[in-house]
Design a protein around this motif. Sequence first.
Motif, mmCIF file in Angstrom:
data_model
loop_
_atom_site.group_PDB
_atom_site.id
_atom_site.type_symbol
_atom_site.label_atom_id
_atom_site.label_comp_id
_atom_site.label_asym_id
_atom_site.label_seq_id
_atom_site.Cartn_x
_atom_site.Cartn_y
_atom_site.Cartn_z
ATOM 1 N N PRO A 49 -43.074 -53.349 26.506
ATOM 2 C CA PRO A 49 -42.952 -51.883 26.567
ATOM 3 C C PRO A 49 -42.084 -51.390 27.722
ATOM 4 C CG PRO A 49 -45.251 -52.538 26.284
ATOM 5 C CD PRO A 49 -44.464 -53.782 26.523
ATOM 6 N N SER A 50 -42.148 -52.062 28.888
ATOM 7 C CA SER A 50 -41.347 -51.585 30.017
ATOM 8 C C SER A 50 -39.860 -51.815 29.754
ATOM 9 C CB SER A 50 -41.784 -52.247 31.319
ATOM 10 O OG SER A 50 -41.619 -53.643 31.244
ATOM 11 N N ARG A 51 -39.512 -52.933 29.108
ATOM 12 C CA ARG A 51 -38.107 -53.195 28.783
ATOM 13 C C ARG A 51 -37.616 -52.211 27.720
ATOM 14 N NH1 ARG A 51 -36.501 -59.136 27.941
ATOM 15 N NH2 ARG A 51 -36.434 -58.971 30.182
ATOM 16 N N THR A 52 -38.452 -51.954 26.696
ATOM 17 C CA THR A 52 -38.088 -51.001 25.652
ATOM 18 C C THR A 52 -37.894 -49.612 26.256
ATOM 19 O OG1 THR A 52 -39.301 -52.252 23.981
ATOM 20 C CG2 THR A 52 -38.802 -49.949 23.471
ATOM 21 N N MET A 53 -38.795 -49.211 27.154
ATOM 22 C CA MET A 53 -38.686 -47.889 27.775
ATOM 23 C C MET A 53 -37.431 -47.802 28.644
ATOM 24 S SD MET A 53 -40.180 -45.069 27.570
ATOM 25 C CE MET A 53 -39.597 -43.540 28.250
ATOM 26 N N ALA A 54 -37.106 -48.883 29.350
ATOM 27 C CA ALA A 54 -35.888 -48.885 30.170
ATOM 28 C C ALA A 54 -34.653 -48.690 29.292
ATOM 29 C CB ALA A 54 -35.780 -50.183 30.966
ATOM 30 N N ARG A 55 -34.621 -49.361 28.131
ATOM 31 C CA ARG A 55 -33.495 -49.171 27.193
ATOM 32 C C ARG A 55 -33.438 -47.725 26.710
ATOM 33 N NH1 ARG A 55 -35.126 -54.037 23.890
ATOM 34 N NH2 ARG A 55 -34.306 -55.750 25.084
ATOM 35 N N MET A 56 -34.607 -47.170 26.368
ATOM 36 C CA MET A 56 -34.656 -45.795 25.876
ATOM 37 C C MET A 56 -34.178 -44.816 26.946
ATOM 38 S SD MET A 56 -35.439 -46.163 22.795
ATOM 39 C CE MET A 56 -35.679 -44.488 22.296
ATOM 40 N N ILE A 57 -34.567 -45.047 28.193
ATOM 41 C CA ILE A 57 -34.127 -44.167 29.287
ATOM 42 C C ILE A 57 -32.617 -44.223 29.428
ATOM 43 C CG2 ILE A 57 -34.168 -43.861 31.800
ATOM 44 C CD1 ILE A 57 -37.174 -44.638 31.661
ATOM 45 N N ALA A 60 -31.129 -42.371 26.527
ATOM 46 C CA ALA A 60 -31.391 -40.933 26.662
ATOM 47 C C ALA A 60 -30.481 -40.299 27.709
ATOM 48 C CB ALA A 60 -32.851 -40.699 27.025
ATOM 49 N N ARG A 61 -30.283 -40.973 28.824
ATOM 50 C CA ARG A 61 -29.382 -40.444 29.868
ATOM 51 C C ARG A 61 -27.970 -40.272 29.326
ATOM 52 N NH1 ARG A 61 -31.339 -44.157 34.880
ATOM 53 N NH2 ARG A 61 -33.059 -42.834 35.562
ATOM 54 N N MET A 62 -27.503 -41.300 28.629
ATOM 55 C CA MET A 62 -26.152 -41.232 28.064
ATOM 56 C C MET A 62 -26.073 -40.129 27.007
ATOM 57 S SD MET A 62 -23.070 -42.204 28.020
ATOM 58 C CE MET A 62 -22.501 -43.831 28.366
ATOM 59 N N ALA A 63 -27.083 -40.052 26.136
ATOM 60 C CA ALA A 63 -27.091 -39.025 25.091
ATOM 61 C C ALA A 63 -27.100 -37.629 25.708
ATOM 62 C CB ALA A 63 -28.302 -39.204 24.179
ATOM 63 N N THR A 148 -26.515 -36.279 17.531
ATOM 64 C CA THR A 148 -25.887 -37.435 18.165
ATOM 65 C C THR A 148 -26.915 -38.552 18.284
ATOM 66 O OG1 THR A 148 -24.413 -35.981 19.413
ATOM 67 C CG2 THR A 148 -24.655 -38.241 20.225
ATOM 68 N N THR A 149 -26.570 -39.722 17.756
ATOM 69 C CA THR A 149 -27.446 -40.888 17.827
ATOM 70 C C THR A 149 -26.720 -42.005 18.557
ATOM 71 O OG1 THR A 149 -28.514 -40.303 15.740
ATOM 72 C CG2 THR A 149 -28.763 -42.585 16.481
ATOM 73 N N LEU A 150 -27.408 -42.602 19.536
ATOM 74 C CA LEU A 150 -26.871 -43.735 20.276
ATOM 75 C C LEU A 150 -27.744 -44.947 20.016
ATOM 76 C CD1 LEU A 150 -25.987 -41.148 22.014
ATOM 77 C CD2 LEU A 150 -25.644 -42.788 23.817
ATOM 78 N N PHE A 159 -31.575 -43.589 20.153
ATOM 79 C CA PHE A 159 -31.992 -42.292 20.672
ATOM 80 C C PHE A 159 -31.136 -41.224 20.010
ATOM 81 C CE2 PHE A 159 -32.616 -38.826 23.629
ATOM 82 C CZ PHE A 159 -33.957 -38.961 23.949
ATOM 83 N N THR A 160 -31.793 -40.171 19.502
ATOM 84 C CA THR A 160 -31.096 -39.085 18.805
ATOM 85 C C THR A 160 -31.369 -37.759 19.502
ATOM 86 O OG1 THR A 160 -31.249 -40.236 16.690
ATOM 87 C CG2 THR A 160 -30.882 -37.855 16.606
ATOM 88 N N VAL A 161 -30.312 -36.969 19.675
ATOM 89 C CA VAL A 161 -30.405 -35.634 20.257
ATOM 90 C C VAL A 161 -29.778 -34.643 19.287
ATOM 91 C CG1 VAL A 161 -29.706 -34.139 22.161
ATOM 92 C CG2 VAL A 161 -30.265 -36.516 22.615
ATOM 93 N N ASN A 162 -30.509 -33.580 18.979
ATOM 94 C CA ASN A 162 -29.983 -32.498 18.150
ATOM 95 C C ASN A 162 -29.657 -31.314 19.050
ATOM 96 O OD1 ASN A 162 -30.268 -33.431 15.325
ATOM 97 N ND2 ASN A 162 -32.407 -33.623 15.929
#
Length: 192
Positions: A49-57, A60-63, A148-150, A159-162
């Motif tokens: 979970p910590s590795r998955t969350m780090a990837r998501m962060i 998310a920052r890039m998105a 936008t999906t990254l 990660f997707t941002v509308n």
Amino acid sequence: GSWEMDYGRSDNVEQQLRSIYNELRRDAERRARAGGGSNAGSINAGADPSRTMARMIDLARMADYITASQVVTVAQGPNDIVIEREDNFALTCTFTDDTPEPVIDELGSELCGWDSHQLVFLTQLPDGLKINHRLTVSQDRQSLQITTTLNQSGSAASFTVNRVYYRFNPLPADYECEYTLSRGNVCSRARL
């Protein structure tokens, strides 16, 4: 035309991350109670979970960074469509004989085109990051949604941002505006 972000209708990246974190935490708790078994309905079940969350962060920052433009200007010519994004790179789709031209260089590759009524930009960077921008104009032509999906090659994380924008008419170039706390946005003709 010119479009300005509608923050009330656009995604909040921090809230999305909080929701993903809570889901990962609940999933880890379920697996712990079940003796380490996987849960097929979770985000990346069985992963750290910590590795998955780090990837998501990171995603998310890039998105958030590449979708932060408050103002977007769309210009359509006979052979191209250009989406100018304030403080960011423009998205350009060039057509030859009604066929979109792919762009491939040392910075990656980009392909654009129509998917039904949506304009889509697919970008692949050399490090494996994939960026998908999908632009949709509302039926009344008063709002523009950019989804936008990254995602990273080799990872299930995405990660997707509308972002939703509303149409506005910009002031002439000879006007200057200043935001004040007491009166809001105050505009006047620029002094020569």
